[in-house]
Design a protein around this motif. Structure first.
Motif, PDB file in Angstrom:
ATOM      1  N   GLY A  42       0.850  -1.243  -0.010  1.00 13.87           N
ATOM      2  CA  GLY A  42       0.032   0.184  -0.034  1.00 13.87           C
ATOM      3  C   GLY A  42       0.721   1.170   0.007  1.00 13.87           C
ATOM      4  N   CYS A 102       0.357   5.822   0.651  1.00 13.40           N
ATOM      5  CA  CYS A 102      -0.543   6.693   1.245  1.00 13.40           C
ATOM      6  C   CYS A 102      -0.064   8.143   0.971  1.00 13.40           C
ATOM      7  CB  CYS A 102      -0.796   6.396   2.646  1.00 13.40           C
ATOM      8  SG  CYS A 102       0.432   6.901   3.632  1.00 13.40           S
ATOM      9  N   LYS A 120      -5.978  13.136  -4.848  1.00 15.87           N
ATOM     10  CA  LYS A 120      -5.907  11.727  -5.311  1.00 15.87           C
ATOM     11  C   LYS A 120      -6.610  11.080  -4.079  1.00 15.87           C
ATOM     12  CE  LYS A 120      -1.066  12.112  -6.769  1.00 15.87           C
ATOM     13  NZ  LYS A 120       0.466  11.908  -6.339  1.00 15.87           N
ATOM     14  N   THR A 121      -6.832   9.777  -4.165  1.00 18.74           N
ATOM     15  CA  THR A 121      -7.412   9.139  -3.225  1.00 18.74           C
ATOM     16  C   THR A 121      -6.309   8.862  -1.975  1.00 18.74           C
ATOM     17  OG1 THR A 121      -6.580   6.777  -4.163  1.00 18.74           O
ATOM     18  CG2 THR A 121      -8.980   7.597  -4.696  1.00 18.74           C
ATOM     19  N   TYR A 150      -3.524   3.797  -1.865  1.00 17.29           N
ATOM     20  CA  TYR A 150      -3.817   2.848  -2.957  1.00 17.29           C
ATOM     21  C   TYR A 150      -2.912   1.627  -2.339  1.00 17.29           C
ATOM     22  CZ  TYR A 150      -2.567   0.707  -7.331  1.00 17.29           C
ATOM     23  OH  TYR A 150      -2.650  -0.150  -8.534  1.00 17.29           O
ATOM     24  N   PHE A 151      -3.672   0.595  -2.873  1.00 19.15           N
ATOM     25  CA  PHE A 151      -3.192  -0.844  -2.378  1.00 19.15           C
ATOM     26  C   PHE A 151      -3.585  -2.051  -3.180  1.00 19.15           C
ATOM     27  CE2 PHE A 151      -7.619  -0.138  -0.811  1.00 19.15           C
ATOM     28  CZ  PHE A 151      -7.935  -1.529  -1.170  1.00 19.15           C
ATOM     29  N   ASP A 152      -3.054  -3.121  -3.113  1.00 21.21           N
ATOM     30  CA  ASP A 152      -3.163  -4.058  -3.897  1.00 21.21           C
ATOM     31  C   ASP A 152      -2.978  -5.483  -2.809  1.00 21.21           C
ATOM     32  OD1 ASP A 152      -3.938  -6.026  -5.711  1.00 21.21           O
ATOM     33  OD2 ASP A 152      -2.239  -5.732  -6.802  1.00 21.21           O
ATOM     34  N   ALA A 199       0.501   1.410  -9.273  1.00 17.66           N
ATOM     35  CA  ALA A 199       0.282   2.617  -8.742  1.00 17.66           C
ATOM     36  C   ALA A 199       0.591   3.985  -9.613  1.00 17.66           C
ATOM     37  CB  ALA A 199       1.031   2.923  -7.169  1.00 17.66           C
ATOM     38  N   SER A 238      -2.044   4.378 -12.471  1.00 15.98           N
ATOM     39  CA  SER A 238      -3.366   4.950 -12.089  1.00 15.98           C
ATOM     40  C   SER A 238      -3.024   6.376 -11.608  1.00 15.98           C
ATOM     41  CB  SER A 238      -3.657   4.072 -10.677  1.00 15.98           C
ATOM     42  OG  SER A 238      -2.936   4.441  -9.636  1.00 15.98           O
ATOM     43  N   PHE A 295      -1.585   7.512  -8.936  1.00 15.98           N
ATOM     44  CA  PHE A 295      -1.331   7.764  -7.468  1.00 15.98           C
ATOM     45  C   PHE A 295      -0.115   8.414  -7.378  1.00 15.98           C
ATOM     46  CE2 PHE A 295      -0.496   6.762  -3.240  1.00 15.98           C
ATOM     47  CZ  PHE A 295      -1.784   7.176  -2.670  1.00 15.98           C
ATOM     48  N   HIS A 349     -10.016  -5.158   2.070  1.00 18.61           N
ATOM     49  CA  HIS A 349     -10.418  -4.512   1.130  1.00 18.61           C
ATOM     50  C   HIS A 349     -11.328  -3.512   1.376  1.00 18.61           C
ATOM     51  CE1 HIS A 349     -11.982  -3.152  -2.827  1.00 18.61           C
ATOM     52  NE2 HIS A 349     -10.903  -3.294  -3.397  1.00 18.61           N
ATOM     53  N   THR A 390     -10.911   0.469   1.574  1.00 15.87           N
ATOM     54  CA  THR A 390     -11.462   1.477   0.793  1.00 15.87           C
ATOM     55  C   THR A 390     -12.263   2.674   1.625  1.00 15.87           C
ATOM     56  OG1 THR A 390     -11.694  -0.232  -0.585  1.00 15.87           O
ATOM     57  CG2 THR A 390     -13.211   1.424  -0.743  1.00 15.87           C
TER      58      THR A 390
END
Length: 376
Positions: free
Chosen positions: A242, A244, A250-251, A254-256, A274, A277, A279, A354, A358
């Motif tokens: 992740g 931040c 931006k959000t 971001y993570f996976d 990332a 996208s 980020f 998740h 979120t």
């Protein structure tokens, strides 16, 4: 017959930790009657006083008052004295506050010298146990107290409660001269970068057993611990990578999430996602720790994407806001009801993580950044 009844009542009361007074009233040794009982005794005293005046008597029979209210003679006398002196029944808490006795945690058992010694012992070694404080206080001042007295002193004697808590583990090699110089260089570079261009990254190993590790109560009748039925996901292990940022364009995160173990290639793939996208963008500064999965990324990110990679100083996880984000994730996963997790057919741990990540807000990430800055 009357004697047998009293013996039966006395036996029943003793089985429940109570005792009978001479007027067959229940009481607990070391405890006081509550305010309601005191008011009822006072009301009965006023009633008997009116009867005494009507009959031309000078005073109320205290023994009769105790028999009517099922209290002892001493308690009945105390209530009567309060009414005669103040004209009302005084609240028990008010009586306690107006007593002319020393106040404060341990004030009766310990003097100012004892308190000073305890404070010195705490400053010398904050991780001492209560038993060690009791022993050292007896050796240094000769004062013998119980562990509960020491505990109450730490809890109530200061503006902030001094209860035991789990500390951050700090390796002693963190303060080597070379590590300190690197920390200064890191802070100098960080101070010259706009906060919105800084992105922190980290990985988190998440086990399904952590999510389903809930406490349960022992059966009060059999002593057995009931089993906790879990999902087949119980033994699975997941990795989360992740990032931040405090940039409001931006959000916040971001993570996976994927099943397996994190390696350098897997982290590079998530990092590419990332960047794709948006980020992490050209001109941003990516801050990572010194894990082996991050080796070889500096030249690659700068040469291909114009992203500067900055490594955290050694032994400084408290400077990474992602650590606080992972902690919040674990705590919030524990709040998800087990019945909800069991309804998820596959990869319940990944779906729950998740969902929690979120919902992370910019305000929360801002607070993580602010908290880390306190340790600079």
């Amino acid at each position: 017959m009357q004697h047998d009844k009293r013996m039966a009542k006395d036996l029943y009361a003793s089985q429940h930790g109570c005792h009978l007074n001479k007027n067959e009233g229940l009481y607990v040794r070391g405890s006081y009657y509550n305010k309601e009982k005191k008011v009822s005794v006072g009301a009965e005293y006023n009633k008997m006083k009116r009867e005494a005046i009507k009959n031309g008597e000078q005073r109320v029979n205290i023994s009769e008052l105790g028999r009517r209210c099922n209290v002892g003679w001493d308690y009945a006398k105390k209530v009567a004295s309060e009414i005669e002196s103040s004209g009302r029944v005084i609240d028990p808490s008010e009586v306690y506050q107006t007593r002319d006795v020393p106040r404060g945690p341990g004030s009766i058992a310990m003097d100012q010298t004892d308190c000073f010694v305890l404070l010195f012992l705490y400053l010398e070694e904050p991780s001492r146990t209560l038993s060690q404080y009791v022993h050292l206080l007896a050796v240094l001042t000769g004062t013998l107290v119980d562990r509960s007295t020491i505990s109450k002193w730490f809890k109530d004697a200061f503006p902030v409660s001094g209860q035991l808590c789990r500390p951050n583990k700090v390796p002693i090699d963190k303060f080597r001269p070379n590590n300190i110089m690197k920390a200064y260089d890191y802070l100098l570079i960080l101070s010259q970068i706009a906060p919105g261009r800084i992105v922190y990254g980290d990985e988190k190993l998440l086990k399904g057993s952590e999510l389903y590790n809930r406490k349960t109560r022992r059966n009060m009748f059999t002593g057995q611990v009931p089993p906790c039925f879990t999902h087949s996901d119980f033994r699975n292990t997941y990795c989360i990578a992740g990032f931040c940022t405090t940039n409001r364009n931006k959000t916040p995160v971001y993570f996976d999430i994927f099943q397996g173990v994190m390696d350098g290639d897997e982290f590079a793939i998530i990092l590419e996602g990332a960047i794709a996208s948006g980020f992490i963008m050209e001109g941003d500064v990516l801050v990572l720790d010194n894990a082996t999965t991050h080796n070889g990324l500096m030249d690659y990110l700068w040469g291909r994407y114009g992203i500067f990679l900055l490594f955290l100083p050694a032994r400084t996880p408290e400077w990474n806001p992602m650590e606080l984000l992972w902690n919040a994730l674990v705590q919030r996963l524990k709040l998800i009801p087990l019945c909800v997790l069991r309804d998820i057919q596959q990869d319940a741990t990944a779906h729950a993580a998740h969902f929690v990540l979120t919902l992370t807000t910019h305000e929360e990430v801002d607070s993580y950044f602010t908290h880390c800055e306190k340790y600079y």
